[in-house]
Design an enzyme around this catalytic site. Structure first.
Site, PDB file in Angstrom:
ATOM      1  N   HIS A 127       5.132  14.805  15.368  1.00  0.00           N
ATOM      2  CA  HIS A 127       5.838  13.826  15.210  1.00  0.00           C
ATOM      3  C   HIS A 127       7.294  14.225  15.373  1.00  0.00           C
ATOM      4  O   HIS A 127       7.448  15.497  14.500  1.00  0.00           O
ATOM      5  CB  HIS A 127       6.227  12.567  13.939  1.00  0.00           C
ATOM      6  CG  HIS A 127       6.807  11.530  13.831  1.00  0.00           C
ATOM      7  ND1 HIS A 127       7.788  11.717  13.479  1.00  0.00           N
ATOM      8  CD2 HIS A 127       6.344  10.399  14.506  1.00  0.00           C
ATOM      9  CE1 HIS A 127       9.127  11.122  13.400  1.00  0.00           C
ATOM     10  NE2 HIS A 127       7.857   9.918  13.805  1.00  0.00           N
ATOM     11  N   ASP A 205       1.852  17.190   6.723  1.00  0.00           N
ATOM     12  CA  ASP A 205       1.984  15.425   7.207  1.00  0.00           C
ATOM     13  C   ASP A 205       1.421  14.754   6.990  1.00  0.00           C
ATOM     14  O   ASP A 205       0.154  14.614   7.797  1.00  0.00           O
ATOM     15  CB  ASP A 205       3.192  15.870   8.431  1.00  0.00           C
ATOM     16  CG  ASP A 205       3.509  14.176   9.240  1.00  0.00           C
ATOM     17  OD1 ASP A 205       3.512  13.558   7.778  1.00  0.00           O
ATOM     18  OD2 ASP A 205       3.942  14.394  10.342  1.00  0.00           O
ATOM     19  N   GLN A 208       0.975   9.499   8.646  1.00  0.00           N
ATOM     20  CA  GLN A 208      -0.579   8.795   8.413  1.00  0.00           C
ATOM     21  C   GLN A 208      -2.113   8.722   8.011  1.00  0.00           C
ATOM     22  O   GLN A 208      -3.409   8.061   8.720  1.00  0.00           O
ATOM     23  CB  GLN A 208      -0.937   9.305  10.626  1.00  0.00           C
ATOM     24  CG  GLN A 208       0.069   8.777  11.084  1.00  0.00           C
ATOM     25  CD  GLN A 208       0.648   7.337  11.586  1.00  0.00           C
ATOM     26  OE1 GLN A 208      -0.058   6.354  10.900  1.00  0.00           O
ATOM     27  NE2 GLN A 208       1.561   7.149  11.371  1.00  0.00           N
ATOM     28  N   LYS A 231       3.834   2.534   5.613  1.00  0.00           N
ATOM     29  CA  LYS A 231       2.955   3.086   6.290  1.00  0.00           C
ATOM     30  C   LYS A 231       1.484   2.486   5.780  1.00  0.00           C
ATOM     31  O   LYS A 231       0.291   2.777   6.258  1.00  0.00           O
ATOM     32  CB  LYS A 231       2.752   4.279   7.267  1.00  0.00           C
ATOM     33  CG  LYS A 231       3.907   4.731   8.196  1.00  0.00           C
ATOM     34  CD  LYS A 231       3.560   5.748   8.788  1.00  0.00           C
ATOM     35  CE  LYS A 231       5.285   5.919   9.351  1.00  0.00           C
ATOM     36  NZ  LYS A 231       5.368   5.663  10.526  1.00  0.00           N
ATOM     37  N   CYS A 371       7.633   9.552  19.530  1.00  0.00           N
ATOM     38  CA  CYS A 371       8.558  10.226  18.584  1.00  0.00           C
ATOM     39  C   CYS A 371       7.278  11.835  18.279  1.00  0.00           C
ATOM     40  O   CYS A 371       7.033  12.531  17.814  1.00  0.00           O
ATOM     41  CB  CYS A 371       8.958   9.811  17.230  1.00  0.00           C
ATOM     42  SG  CYS A 371      10.195   9.026  17.254  1.00  0.00           S
TER      43      CYS A 371
HETATM   44  C1  LIG Z   1       2.846  11.687  11.883  1.00  0.00           C
HETATM   45  C2  LIG Z   1       4.167  11.092  11.699  1.00  0.00           C
HETATM   46  N1  LIG Z   1       5.017  11.739  10.533  1.00  0.00           N
HETATM   47  C3  LIG Z   1       6.048  11.537  10.440  1.00  0.00           C
HETATM   48  C4  LIG Z   1       6.448  10.430  10.819  1.00  0.00           C
HETATM   49  C5  LIG Z   1       8.135   9.768  10.200  1.00  0.00           C
HETATM   50  O1  LIG Z   1       7.918   8.326   8.924  1.00  0.00           O
HETATM   51  P1  LIG Z   1       9.014   7.954   8.682  1.00  0.00           P
HETATM   52  O2  LIG Z   1       9.664   7.824   9.789  1.00  0.00           O
HETATM   53  O3  LIG Z   1       8.933   7.229   7.984  1.00  0.00           O
HETATM   54  O4  LIG Z   1       9.890   8.793   8.066  1.00  0.00           O
HETATM   55  C6  LIG Z   1       5.694   9.159  11.627  1.00  0.00           C
HETATM   56  C7  LIG Z   1       5.756   7.820  11.585  1.00  0.00           C
HETATM   57  O5  LIG Z   1       7.187   7.411  12.373  1.00  0.00           O
HETATM   58  C8  LIG Z   1       4.485   9.936  11.397  1.00  0.00           C
HETATM   59  O6  LIG Z   1       3.177   8.730  11.934  1.00  0.00           O
END
Ligand SMILES: Cc1ncc(COP(=O)(O)O)c(C=O)c1O
Lengths: 414, 146
Positions: A127, A205, A208, A231, A371
Site C-alpha cells: 500500500h 503492515d 489486512q 478494518k 493505493c
Molecule cells: C495493506 C494496507 N496498509 C495500509 C493501509 C492504510 O490504512 P489506514 O488508511 O487505516 O491508515 C491499508 C488500508 O487502506 C492497507 O490495506
C-alpha cells in the site's frame, strides 16, 4: 445457505447498516471490506455510551468520570496486547491508523537509524502508506529503497530479499502480512528469520492481516507492527503501532505536547514512560473505547472461525468467477495462501465502469489502483476491480455479485 | 442515470474504436491531465491554423466514459473556429454525449477531456497569443469545471 463455521444470521443482525437498501430498493451487498468494514451495534453503543455517560479526558483528572474513561481506554490496550499476543502492554501505542504508525516509525526510528547508503527494502505489493514514508526517508538520508518483486502467482520472490540482505546494508525490511489487492498472505515468519540473520529490522503492515487471521506477535518476532481499527469492525481514527520496548525506549518522540512528558522546564523536557511518550495530546478516547468492543466481538466469534468462513466464501467465489469468460483473476489460486480479497478485470470493461454498473444492483466493490500503483505497474494494468469479504458476507451475496457481473457483460456486449 | 442509459451503443463504440486517437508532432497545444481518483489519463494535441482547429488528437487510458467523451470532443471541435472552441461550455459537452445526468463521481470522467481542452487553450492564450485578459477568464472557467 451459509458457511458451516459461523452463525451468519445472528451476526448480520448485529449490523444495522446491512438492513438498509440502496438505489431505492436493493439490499446492500457490501463487498468493500478491505477498504473499511461495517460496525456492529456493540461498537456503536460503546462509543455513544462513553459520550452519554462518562465523557471526560483521561489520565490526569481525579474525578469519577475520568477514572472510568481512563480505565476503559487502558483496558483496550490490554485487549489489543492479548489479541495480537504482544508480550508487554506498554509496547502498544495508539495512533490514528496504519498510515500514522508507519510514518511514526519512519520519523522517530528511521531518522536516527537510517544513514547514507543504507538500504530499506519493501515490496511491490505494498500500500502507498508502506512506500511513501520510506521514499521520503531515503531521499532525506541518501539511503536506497529496494523492492522485493511479485511473481505471476502474486507471491513475493524471496530471492530478491536474499540478494539485498547479502549486501550487508539492509537496515529495515517493511512488508504487509496480507496484500490489500491480491490477498496474498506473506510468509512473514520466513522473512523475519532471514532478516534476523543479517541484523535487519522488520516492520510488518498488519492492516489486512489482523482483521482476518490470527496474529501472534511473539511467534512472528518482528520489530514493528501496524494496523487499523476500522478494518476490523472498529471505528475510524484509531490504529496501533506495536514496537519492541527497547526500540521504543531509544526512539525520539513523534509529537511533542501534553501527556507525553514527565517534566517540562523552559529548555528541557523529560519523556513520559512508554507508551505515553508517543501519545501526545488528548487521544481519540471514544473510538479507542469503541475498538475494545470490536475486539470483544471478534474474540467471541474466534479468529479461526473468521478465517475458515472467509476461506470458504473465497473458494466459492473464485470457483464461480473463474468460470466466467473473459475474466482475469489476480493473486494466488490456492485459498490457503490468500485472504478474502479478490481483484479482477472483466473483458475490456474498465473497473470504474464495472463498479458503476454493479452499484445499481446494490453491490459495493472497489475499483481503481487501491493505493498500490507500484503493484498496478507490475501487473501492467491501470486499475482492477476488487471484492473483499468479511464475517457478515454470505454465499447468496456472492451469487448476487456474479449475476450482476453477467449483467455488466451484457451491457458491454461481451 | 442508469447504466443502460450511460453505456449506450455510441459510447461503447467510441470507447472501443476511438476517433482521432494519437499524437501530433509539434502541436500548438499539448495538454495532459489525470484523475487521481480513478487513474484516468488524457493527453490532447491541437494545431491551430487561421483561427481554426486544423487538427486534434488525443491519447489516454481510462473508463469508457472518459475515453469516449474525449474522442467525441475531438470530433466536436475539429475544423471549428477557435472562438467557438473557446466558448464551449460543459453543458455543450454533456449534451453532445447524451450524459446530462451523471452522478458527481462519474461526471469528472465525462469532463476530464473538456478540462484538458480548456487548460490547453489557457496555456495557448498565455504563451502564444499573450492575451492575458482572455487567459484570466479561461483560468477561472477551468477551475470551475468540477
Ligand atoms: C495493506 C494496507 N496498509 C495500509 C493501509 C492504510 O490504512 P489506514 O488508511 O487505516 O491508515 C491499508 C488500508 O487502506 C492497507 O490495506
Amino acid at each position: 445457505m451459509q458457511t458451516s463455521f459461523i452463525n451468519i444470521e445472528s451476526i448480520r443482525n448485529d449490523f444495522p447498516i446491512l438492513k438498509r437498501k440502496v438505489h431505492k430498493d436493493k439490499p446492500l451487498v457490501y463487498l468493500d471490506n478491505a477498504a473499511t468494514t461495517q460496525k456492529p451495534i456493540q461498537v456503536i453503543e460503546a462509543i455513544s455510551n462513553y459520550y452519554l455517560t462518562y465523557n471526560s479526558n483521561i489520565h490526569r483528572a481525579v474525578h469519577e468520570l475520568a477514572e472510568e474513561a481512563t480505565l476503559a481506554y487502558e483496558t483496550t490496550r490490554d485487549k489489543i496486547a492479548k489479541f495480537i499476543n504482544a508480550k508487554n502492554r506498554e509496547e502498544v501505542v495508539f495512533v490514528r491508523g496504519t498510515t500514522e504508525a508507519i510514518n511514526l516509525v519512519a520519523y522517530a526510528w528511521g531518522r536516527q537509524n537510517i544513514n547514507k547508503d543504507d538500504i530499506i527494502v519493501t515490496t511491490e505489493y505494498e500500500h502507498h502508506s508502506n512506500i511513501v514514508p520510506w521514499q521520503l526517508l531515503s531521499k532525506e538520508k541518501g539511503a536506497k529503497l529496494e523492492y522485493i518483486g511479485v511473481d505471476d502467482n502474486g507471491e513475493l520472490i524471496l530471492d530478491h530479499l536474499d540478494k539485498y540482505l547479502q549486501t550487508g546494508k539492509v537496515k529495515l525490511v517493511a512488508f504487509s502480512q496480507m496484500s490489500n489487492v491480491l490477498g496474498t498472505i506473506t510468509d512473514s515468519e520466513e522473512i523475519v528469520k532471514r532478516c534476523k540473520k543479517y541484523g535487519a529490522r522488520v516492520l510488518i503492515d498488519g492492516a489486512q492481516s489482523v482483521p482476518h487471521l490470527k496474529v501472534d506477535l511473539q511467534k512472528l518476532d518482528c520489530d514493528f507492527f501496524a494496523f487499523s481499527a476500522h478494518k476490523m469492525l472498529g471505528p475510524t481514527g484509531v490504529g496501533v503501532l506495536w514496537a519492541r520496548k527497547e526500540l521504543l525506549q531509544d526512539m525520539v518522540p513523534f509529537n511533542g505536547g501534553g501527556d507525553m512528558i514527565r517534566e517540562v522546564h523552559k529548555y528541557e523536557t523529560t519523556w513520559n514512560d512508554l507508551p505515553y511518550k508517543f501519545e501526545a495530546g488528548t487521544p481519540n478516547i471514544a473510538d479507542v473505547i469503541g475498538f475494545a468492543a470490536a475486539l470483544d466481538y471478534l474474540d467471541k466469534i474466534g479468529m479461526d472461525k473468521v478465517r475458515e468462513h472467509e476461506m470458504e466464501l473465497t473458494k466459492y467465489a473464485l470457483d464461480k468467477l473463474s468460470q466466467m469468460k473473459g475474466i482475469v483473476l489476480y493473486g494466488p489460486k490456492d485459498v490457503s495462501k490468500r485472504g478474502g480479497v479478490i481483484s479482477f478485470n472483466l473483458g475490456d470493461i474498465h473497473p470504474h465502469d464495472l463498479a458503476t454498473i454493479i452499484d445499481e444492483d446494490g453491490i459495493a466493490i472497489r475499483s481503481g489502483h487501491h493505493c498500490a500503483q507500484v503493484l498496478m505497474e507490475r501487473l501492467d494494468v491501470s486499475a482492477t476491480s476488487r471484492a473483499s469479504f468479511y464475517i457478515y458476507n454470505t454465499k447468496e451475496e456472492v451469487d448476487v455479485f456474479v449475476k450482476s457481473l453477467n449483467r455488466a457483460k451484457e451491457l458491454f456486449k461481451l | 442515470m442508469s447504466s443502460a442509459d450511460i453505456y449506450r451503443e455510441i459510447i461503447l463504440d467510441y470507447y472501443r474504436n476511438p476517433r482521432n486517437y494519437g499524437k501530433i508532432t509539434d502541436p500548438d497545444i499539448s495538454q495532459r491531465d489525470s484523475n487521481p481518483l480513478c487513474g484516468d489519463e488524457l493527453e490532447m494535441h491541437i494545431n491551430i491554423k487561421d483561427d481554426k482547429v486544423a487538427d486534434v488528437k488525443f491519447t489516454g487510458k481510462g473508463c469508457a466514459i472518459s475515453q469516449a467523451s474525449a474522442s467525441m470532443l475531438t470530433e466536436l471541435i475539429m475544423g471549428k473556429d477557435f472562438e467557438y472552441v473557446k466558448k464551449l461550455a460543459k453543458e455543450d459537452i454533456l449534451d453532445n454525449l447524451g450524459l446530462q445526468n451523471l452522478g458527481p463521481a462519474r461526471i469528472k470522467c465525462a469532463l476530464l477531456s473538456f478540462k484538458v481542452l480548456k487548460t490547453g487553450i489557457y496555456s495557448y492564450l498565455v504563451d502564444k497569443l499573450k492575451d492575458t485578459a482572455s487567459a484570466d477568464k479561461m483560468k477561472e472557467e477551468v477551475s470551475g469545471i468540477y
